[in-house]
Design an enzyme around this catalytic site. Structure first.
Site, PDB file in Angstrom:
ATOM      1  N   GLU A  72      66.506  21.214   6.433  1.00  0.00           N
ATOM      2  CA  GLU A  72      67.647  20.781   7.247  1.00  0.00           C
ATOM      3  C   GLU A  72      68.652  21.909   7.308  1.00  0.00           C
ATOM      4  O   GLU A  72      68.418  22.978   6.729  1.00  0.00           O
ATOM      5  CB  GLU A  72      68.282  19.513   6.652  1.00  0.00           C
TER       6      GLU A  72
ATOM      7  N   ARG B 186      73.067   3.622   2.365  1.00  0.00           N
ATOM      8  CA  ARG B 186      72.714   4.935   1.806  1.00  0.00           C
ATOM      9  C   ARG B 186      73.547   5.245   0.568  1.00  0.00           C
ATOM     10  O   ARG B 186      73.046   5.801  -0.409  1.00  0.00           O
ATOM     11  CB  ARG B 186      72.906   6.022   2.885  1.00  0.00           C
TER      12      ARG B 186
ATOM     13  N   LYS C  39      73.079  11.682  -1.420  1.00  0.00           N
ATOM     14  CA  LYS C  39      74.282  12.355  -0.905  1.00  0.00           C
ATOM     15  C   LYS C  39      75.275  12.435  -2.058  1.00  0.00           C
ATOM     16  O   LYS C  39      76.169  11.602  -2.201  1.00  0.00           O
ATOM     17  CB  LYS C  39      74.838  11.594   0.300  1.00  0.00           C
TER      18      LYS C  39
HETATM   19  N1  PXG Z   1      72.213  16.794   5.851  1.00  0.00           N
HETATM   20  C1  PXG Z   1      73.209  16.992   4.985  1.00  0.00           C
HETATM   21  C2  PXG Z   1      72.989  17.835   3.792  1.00  0.00           C
HETATM   22  C3  PXG Z   1      74.457  16.383   5.213  1.00  0.00           C
HETATM   23  O1  PXG Z   1      75.454  16.555   4.345  1.00  0.00           O
HETATM   24  C4  PXG Z   1      73.573  15.432   7.253  1.00  0.00           C
HETATM   25  C5  PXG Z   1      72.360  16.038   6.954  1.00  0.00           C
HETATM   26  C6  PXG Z   1      73.665  14.574   8.482  1.00  0.00           C
HETATM   27  O2  PXG Z   1      73.715  13.209   8.121  1.00  0.00           O
HETATM   28  P1  PXG Z   1      74.535  12.116   8.936  1.00  0.00           P
HETATM   29  O3  PXG Z   1      74.303  10.858   8.207  1.00  0.00           O
HETATM   30  O4  PXG Z   1      75.964  12.550   8.909  1.00  0.00           O
HETATM   31  O5  PXG Z   1      73.983  12.107  10.307  1.00  0.00           O
HETATM   32  C7  PXG Z   1      74.639  15.584   6.366  1.00  0.00           C
HETATM   33  C8  PXG Z   1      75.927  14.915   6.630  1.00  0.00           C
HETATM   34  C9  PXG Z   1      81.635  16.886   5.618  1.00  0.00           C
HETATM   35  C10 PXG Z   1      80.589  16.026   6.201  1.00  0.00           C
HETATM   36  O6  PXG Z   1      82.811  16.521   5.687  1.00  0.00           O
HETATM   37  C11 PXG Z   1      79.263  16.251   5.931  1.00  0.00           C
HETATM   38  C12 PXG Z   1      78.322  15.419   6.470  1.00  0.00           C
HETATM   39  C13 PXG Z   1      78.690  14.391   7.283  1.00  0.00           C
HETATM   40  C14 PXG Z   1      80.019  14.177   7.543  1.00  0.00           C
HETATM   41  C15 PXG Z   1      80.983  15.010   7.009  1.00  0.00           C
HETATM   42  O7  PXG Z   1      81.306  17.933   5.046  1.00  0.00           O
HETATM   43  N2  PXG Z   1      77.032  15.673   6.187  1.00  0.00           N
END
Ligand code: PXG
Length: 287
Positions: free
Chosen positions: A184, A52, A151
């Protein structure tokens, strides 16, 4: 104890881990990142996170100056150097040092930063009681602007929605897309359960393709639960039987109220609880 931070090929002490004030990651939010969990010394779904990251970089025309396999090893080395058994990795690639002005052409090379640390989690009690949530008025990025699957280091849109959540004394908010469909939450993906079926918006609705989302869908299907990716409206959220979020930090967390509408009987539902337990075991290698 001082952490060892990976910066551009070297592990340095935290106090010496510095980047330029001319880095376009800082000046313009120009860069990409991943947040990854470490469970029992294993880096969870590292290959998926690396994939990703490279795809996000490709979309913003950012060349990561390292091969995928070398970067994978760098993450492993950083986790090991910090003795992290259960924790969190923040992998960041910035456009690098340039001059003032948004052109990325002034940045000679991208910078790679790897931080392996502990993780701040929601309190355990919140998983038992479930979480309340509100609808944000801030609309998720339009797919013709910065694609929501990227991301990127530019989280301001989501931060504005997060502020709406915090103003309402809840930890998360639902973001809708420009057509009014559920996209989301600000840092998590959204699922509902209706009539025994698990439903989640398709990525095209404006979601990040969450790694946790993918694993939870797989676990549900292996358990013979039907999983459907389809557009959801605010109405669908208000009248669902169960509601939960998935994400790297949150794992699987039940939602019990949205905009003052109680979900189910006001407690995390049975499918939510079962998927949380199964994900918990799977992630920790006990599944
Ligand atoms: N949507 C958004 C906008 C995110 O930032 C997810 C969905 C979930 O994705 P994953 O791959 O984690 O299942 C995210 C993930 C942080 C932090 O420190 C943010 C995320 C993940 C880990 C840490 O702010 N966001």
């Amino acid at each position: 104890m001082s952490l060892k931070i990976w910066i551009d090929g070297e592990l340095v002490d935290e106090q010496n881990a510095k980047i330029s004030v001319f880095d376009h990651g800082l000046l313009y939010g120009d860069g990409v990142f991943e947040g990854i969990r470490v469970y029992n010394g294993g880096i969870f779904e590292l290959a998926a996170h690396i994939k990703r990251l490279y795809e996000s970089a490709k979309v913003i025309r950012l060349e990561i100056p390292m091969s995928e396999s070398d970067l994978t090893q760098a993450v492993e080395k950083t986790v090991e150097a910090n003795g992290i058994i259960d924790g969190y990795v923040r992998l960041v690639v910035t456009r690098g040092k340039g001059t003032l002005g948004i052109s990325p052409l002034t940045c000679a090379s991208a910078s790679i930063i790897i931080i392996a640390d502990c993780i701040q989690l929601y309190p355990e009690a919140l998983y038992e009681t479930g979480m309340k949530i509100v609808s944000a008025t801030t609309v998720r990025n339009h797919p013709l602007s910065l694609p929501p699957q990227v991301k990127s280091l530019n989280y301001l849109n989501n931060i504005l929605a997060k502020i709406e959540a915090l103003d309402n004394n809840v930890p998360e908010a639902v973001m809708y897309n420009h057509e009014g469909f559920v996209a989301e939450a600000t840092g998590d993906n959204i699922f509902i359960v209706k009539d025994g079926k698990v439903c989640t918006p398709p990525v095209e609705a404006g979601a990040l393709e969450g790694i946790t989302r993918g694993v939870v869908m797989k676990i549900a299907r292996a358990d013979n639960i039907e999983v459907v990716e389809k557009n959801l409206t605010k109405y669908d959220l208000y009248v669902c039987d169960e509601f939960f979020l998935t994400g790297t930090a949150a794992e699987v967390i039940g939602i019990i109220e949205i905009d003052g509408r109680v979900i189910g009987d006001g407690k995390p539902g049975p499918i939510t609880k079962s998927l949380r337990e199964k994900f918990f075991k799977y992630a920790r290698g006990k599944g």
